[in-house]
Design a protein around this motif. Structure first.
Motif, PDB file in Angstrom:
ATOM      1  N   SER A 245       3.749   0.809   6.593  1.00 56.92           N
ATOM      2  CA  SER A 245       2.646  -0.106   6.048  1.00 56.92           C
ATOM      3  C   SER A 245       3.030  -1.518   5.973  1.00 56.92           C
TER       4      SER A 245
ATOM      5  N   GLU B 162       6.158   5.940   5.957  1.00 57.14           N
ATOM      6  CA  GLU B 162       4.868   5.128   5.725  1.00 57.14           C
ATOM      7  C   GLU B 162       5.100   3.698   4.885  1.00 57.14           C
ATOM      8  N   ASP B 163       6.067   4.062   3.982  1.00 55.24           N
ATOM      9  CA  ASP B 163       6.525   2.599   3.453  1.00 55.24           C
ATOM     10  C   ASP B 163       6.717   1.510   4.540  1.00 55.24           C
TER      11      ASP B 163
ATOM     12  N   ARG C  81      12.238   5.982   6.006  1.00 51.13           N
ATOM     13  CA  ARG C  81      12.009   4.663   5.944  1.00 51.13           C
ATOM     14  C   ARG C  81      13.091   4.176   7.211  1.00 51.13           C
TER      15      ARG C  81
ATOM     16  N   ALA D  25       6.753  10.033   3.487  1.00 55.45           N
ATOM     17  CA  ALA D  25       6.437   8.742   2.657  1.00 55.45           C
ATOM     18  C   ALA D  25       7.263   7.490   2.685  1.00 55.45           C
ATOM     19  N   GLY D  26       8.614   8.049   3.028  1.00 57.51           N
ATOM     20  CA  GLY D  26       9.419   6.791   3.542  1.00 57.51           C
ATOM     21  C   GLY D  26       9.194   6.186   4.715  1.00 57.51           C
TER      22      GLY D  26
ATOM     23  N   ARG E 196      13.348  10.137   1.349  1.00 55.84           N
ATOM     24  CA  ARG E 196      12.538   8.949   1.532  1.00 55.84           C
ATOM     25  C   ARG E 196      13.191   7.591   2.271  1.00 55.84           C
TER      26      ARG E 196
END
Length: 335
Positions: A88, A84-85, A300, A81-82, A296
């Motif tokens: 994105s 993908e942050d 990132r 998820a990190g 996360r």
């Protein structure tokens, strides 16, 4: 339903495939009348151009590749998820390969990344992957390691000090008066687990009266934790540990349930420390003391390092970011 392709648009508009391609992608090469005709045919058929093919023709895939050891572990889900942050925010997407503790699957994911020409790869390695990483780099695809360190010094990485984490967990148990400790972990060949055990061993070695038993499992699931908890409970009180460090929270939560189901009190009889501090740790039946990793943030940061490489940062500019552990004390150790 049949997928509508560029040939279908060409047939509907009564033109060649090359004319359709030019009208949709390079309209300045054909007349305005032909552009309208082709676009009208595409709209009537519901034709949607393949974005991936367009990007590859432009020399980029728009994708980052990412492998993780086991996405069923909430730690790795948060790492993804990190990543993908960050991706994105840069207009990219992440193609995730879940190795599921399987070296062959991991290699398959890395080969796929090479075939689809990802712009960069984030790799949390399970098995020996050096040859595949070299192939990616040979194709001009930068690589950043996640939750791992490159011993050769060639690759940037974002990792966690697992020796310090294991030591912190064991020292906490020792500080509460526990002296018969056990480490329950899966797959000794996994560097992270091995280093967590090493940290616990260092803590125990500093206490002459303390002992450390090692118990290996083949998976890191709560079901296996439950089984091992029941096995520990079946021992006599003098023969079982009074403090347990596990290699992740899934094992710890299952182990606590196994102990309690057999009448062993947590933490009065056996105190338990988990690892990762997943979301469920705080709301378990007995809230779990755990070593927190900023999952996360790690994902990132790793993606940002990779994006810098893609943007032209020199590969020689080595980055090694190591996060330090934090112990979150809860009821499973008396907190």
């Amino acid at each position: 339903m049949k997928r509508i392709g560029i040939r279908d648009v060409a047939d509907r508009a009564g033109v060649s495939i090359s004319t359709v391609s030019n009208a949709l992608n390079r309209p300045h090469l054909v007349s305005a009348q032909l552009v309208d005709r082709v676009r009208s045919a595409a709209d009537q058929l519901g034709y949607v151009p393949l974005q991936a093919a367009q990007q590859l023709r432009a020399g980029r895939s728009g994708l980052l590749g990412m492998t993780v050891i086991n996405i069923a572990n909430p730690f790795f889900a948060d790492v993804v998820a990190g990543a993908e942050d960050a991706a994105s925010a840069a207009g990219l997407r992440v193609l995730v390969g879940n190795s599921s503790d399987d070296a062959a699957k991991e290699r398959d994911h890395l080969e796929l990344f090479e075939r689809v020409q990802v712009e960069g790869a984030l790799v949390s390695p399970f098995g020996p992957v050096e040859p595949w990483l070299q192939r990616l780099r040979g194709r001009g695809i930068p690589v950043v390691l996640v939750d791992a360190v490159d011993d050769s010094g060639a690759l940037p990485s974002v990792s966690f000090d697992d020796v310090a984490g294991g030591r912190l967990a064991a020292e906490h148990l020792l500080s509460t008066g526990r002296r018969r400790l056990a480490f329950v972990g899966a797959r000794e060949e996994v560097r992270q687990v091995r280093e967590r055990l090493q940290g616990a061993q260092l803590a125990v070695a500093a206490h002459p009266r303390a002992t450390l038993e090692t118990i290996w499992t083949h998976r890191t699931t709560s079901e296996l934790g439950l089984a091992f908890g029941e096995q520990l409970a079946a021992r006599s009180p003098a023969d079982r540990p009074d403090g347990v460090v596990t290699s992740n929270d899934h094992l710890a939560i299952g182990l606590v349930h196994g102990l309690i189901s057999r009448g062993v009190r947590v933490p009065e009889d056996i105190a338990v420390v988990g690892y990762d501090d997943i979301e469920f740790a705080a709301i378990a039946g007995v809230p779990l003391t755990s070593v927190r990793q900023p999952a996360r943030e790690m994902g990132r940061t790793a993606a940002e390092l990779l994006l810098a490489r893609i943007g032209g940062a020199p590969d020689s500019a080595r980055d090694d970011i190591v996060y330090q552990p934090e112990l979150v004390v809860r009821a499973s150790t008396g907190g």
